[in-house]
Design an enzyme around this catalytic site. Structure first.
Site, mmCIF file in Angstrom:
data_model
loop_
_atom_site.group_PDB
_atom_site.id
_atom_site.type_symbol
_atom_site.label_atom_id
_atom_site.label_comp_id
_atom_site.label_asym_id
_atom_site.label_seq_id
_atom_site.Cartn_x
_atom_site.Cartn_y
_atom_site.Cartn_z
ATOM 1 C CD GLU A 83 -3.036 -1.075 2.191
ATOM 2 O OE1 GLU A 83 -3.008 -0.157 3.033
ATOM 3 O OE2 GLU A 83 -3.934 -1.928 2.166
ATOM 4 C CD GLU A 124 -8.662 -1.859 10.162
ATOM 5 O OE1 GLU A 124 -8.384 -0.646 10.066
ATOM 6 O OE2 GLU A 124 -8.726 -2.615 9.179
ATOM 7 C CE LYS A 167 -10.713 -3.354 4.136
ATOM 8 N NZ LYS A 167 -10.032 -4.539 4.710
ATOM 9 N NE ARG A 210 -10.137 -5.256 1.044
ATOM 10 C CZ ARG A 210 -10.777 -6.350 1.434
ATOM 11 N NH1 ARG A 210 -12.074 -6.451 1.239
ATOM 12 N NH2 ARG A 210 -10.153 -7.335 2.056
ATOM 13 C CE LYS A 243 -6.455 0.613 7.034
ATOM 14 N NZ LYS A 243 -6.773 -0.748 7.510
HETATM 15 P P1 PGA Z 1 -6.665 -6.069 2.539
HETATM 16 O O1 PGA Z 1 -6.341 -5.422 3.938
HETATM 17 O O2 PGA Z 1 -7.225 -5.053 1.636
HETATM 18 O O3 PGA Z 1 -5.348 -6.636 2.071
HETATM 19 O O4 PGA Z 1 -7.636 -7.194 2.819
HETATM 20 C C1 PGA Z 1 -6.723 -4.152 4.310
HETATM 21 C C2 PGA Z 1 -7.110 -4.135 5.767
HETATM 22 O O5 PGA Z 1 -6.945 -5.146 6.481
HETATM 23 O O6 PGA Z 1 -7.619 -3.121 6.252
HETATM 24 ZN ZN ZN Z 2 -7.914 -4.284 8.304
#
Ligand code: PGA
Ligand code: ZN
Length: 422
Positions: A202, A282, A334, A363, A385
């Site tokens: 990320e 989190e 999400k 993600r 986020k």
């Molecule tokens: P992921 O993780 O998009 O790789 O599932 C992001 C998160 O856990 O917030």
């Molecule tokens: Zn997470």
């Protein structure tokens, strides 16, 4: 009305196949929906449909694209594009499985988002404003990753996200300015420590640390090096993503080569919140450890935001259940965990009804799509986020927030958006 639905394979920020849907209205306006992809997923998320087999390590989405063209498009054509709830209900019924496994959560979210964008385009409005006709909304408070970890960095450290929240900023733009300085200073500190091995999935600095605490100390050091005051100006947010290393109440810390039970991990995290300026944590415990999540929330929930991601998977039912169990005080939102815009919105509403804070989230596998910035703003989620402060799939989103803030003169949610803070 919808005239045409196109589906195609595009590529995400990890260079993997993903799905894009384009909805074309009879008036000639159109909307694009792009599916992101997670790497540390909750087990109850809407399931991605991928081809399997040998091509692109099984991750190709040709079947998914075909399913949209063959089954979804005929159902959508001729429908009122503004009827998001009706269209989403039709998509869910057409899929027919509880976890969207048949047509794929990736097919459904790309379609659902394309419909939403097409409706906003047809109305001649930016998406955030289409979602907030009365305009009584604020730019979200960003959570921005400085070090990546966990599943996003070869499990180099156990904790997945070491983030900052510029809680002293008076505007979205100022929050980004402060974060840019912290990000740069963190990179300089990493370079001074030895070989700097680039960035994680990320965009956060690669976590060349021998202990999780070392990352926390370096983060505090980076905030100070940036000339900012830890706690009052810039604070720390963590995503432990504990489901990645814990099950059945046992947690395996790879860095220390040590196993902790739920109480011991809980105690360790409580200690961190006392030693470091942490305002949000989190997934502190795994998705199957509701007792642990409730115990942690009882211990720190009055002063720290406790966010459910894998545990809540953007599900209104799961949020209501968590509220009755006293687990968490904030919900990560999400869209692709839920699978449709309508279900995503319902999870956000359930969070609000329970008095939980909300954080709209990208993600780890992303695209240039900036829809979530509009969702976070238009739905007045309070927080956003999207990963770190590098790589354009991340920066496109931060930059979109700057545009909305300047054009519209919207207020900034600020630290009041945090659960139990401010
Ligand atoms: P992921 O993780 O998009 O790789 O599932 C992001 C998160 O856990 O917030
Ligand atoms: Zn997470």
């Amino acid at each position: 009305r919808i005239r045409q639905v196109l589906a195609r394979r595009i590529w995400d920020s990890r260079g993997r196949p993903t799905v894009e849907v384009e909805v074309v209205n009879e008036d000639g306006t159109r909307g694009l929906g792009l599916a992101p992809a997670g790497a540390s997923r909750g087990t109850r998320e809407a399931v991605e449909l991928r081809d399997g087999g040998d091509r692109f390590k099984g991750l190709d989405v040709r079947r998914t694209v075909e399913g949209i063209a063959r089954e979804i498009a005929p159902v959508l054509i001729g429908r009122e594009v503004e009827d998001q709830a009706g269209i989403d209900a039709a998509l869910i019924a057409l899929d027919g499985t509880p976890n969207k496994a048949r047509l794929g959560g990736n097919a459904l979210i790309a379609t659902s988002l394309a419909v939403l964008h097409a409706a906003a385009a047809s109305a001649g409005l930016p998406l955030w404003r289409y979602l907030a006709p009365d305009r009584a909304v604020a730019l979200p408070l960003p959570q921005i990753q400085i070090f990546g970890g966990g599943a996003h960095a070869g499990r180099r450290v156990d904790v997945q996200d070491f983030m900052v929240i510029a809680n002293g900023a008076a505007s979205f733009e100022r929050a980004l300015e402060m974060t840019a300085e912290v990000y740069r200073c963190a990179g300089e500190l990493m370079a001074a420590r030895g070989p700097l091995a680039g960035v994680a999935d990320e965009g956060g600095w690669w976590p060349a640390f021998s202990r999780n605490e070392e990352a926390l100390d370096t983060l505090v050091g980076a905030i100070e090096k940036a000339g900012l005051v830890p706690g009052s100006e810039v604070s720390i947010a963590l995503d432990i993503a504990a489901s990645e290393f814990g099950r059945g109440g046992r947690y395996r810390l790879a860095l220390e080569n040590r196993e902790l039970d739920s109480d011991a991990l809980c105690e360790r995290l409580v200690r961190w919140t006392e030693r470091y300026p942490i305002v949000s944590i989190e997934d502190p415990l795994a998705e199957d450890d509701e007792q642990g999540l409730a115990a942690f929330t009882r211990a720190v929930g009055h002063r720290v935001q406790v966010v459910g991601d894998d545990y809540l998977v953007t599900s209104a039912d799961r949020v209501r259940h968590a509220a009755s169990a006293g687990a968490c005080n904030a919900v990560l939102i999400k869209p692709n965990q839920a699978g449709t815009v309508t279900e995503t919105r319902a999870a956000l509403q359930a969070a609000r009804d329970a008095g939980y804070a909300t954080i709209v989230s990208a993600r780890s596998g992303e695209t240039e799509d900036v829809a979530i910035v509009h969702l976070a703003t238009g739905w007045n989620a309070g927080q956003l986020k999207v990963g770190s402060f590098a790589r354009s799939e991340r920066m496109a989103k931060w930059n979109e927030g700057i545009r909305i803030e300047q054009r519209e003169g919207l207020p900034f949610a600020g630290p009041r958006a945090l659960a139990r803070m401010g």
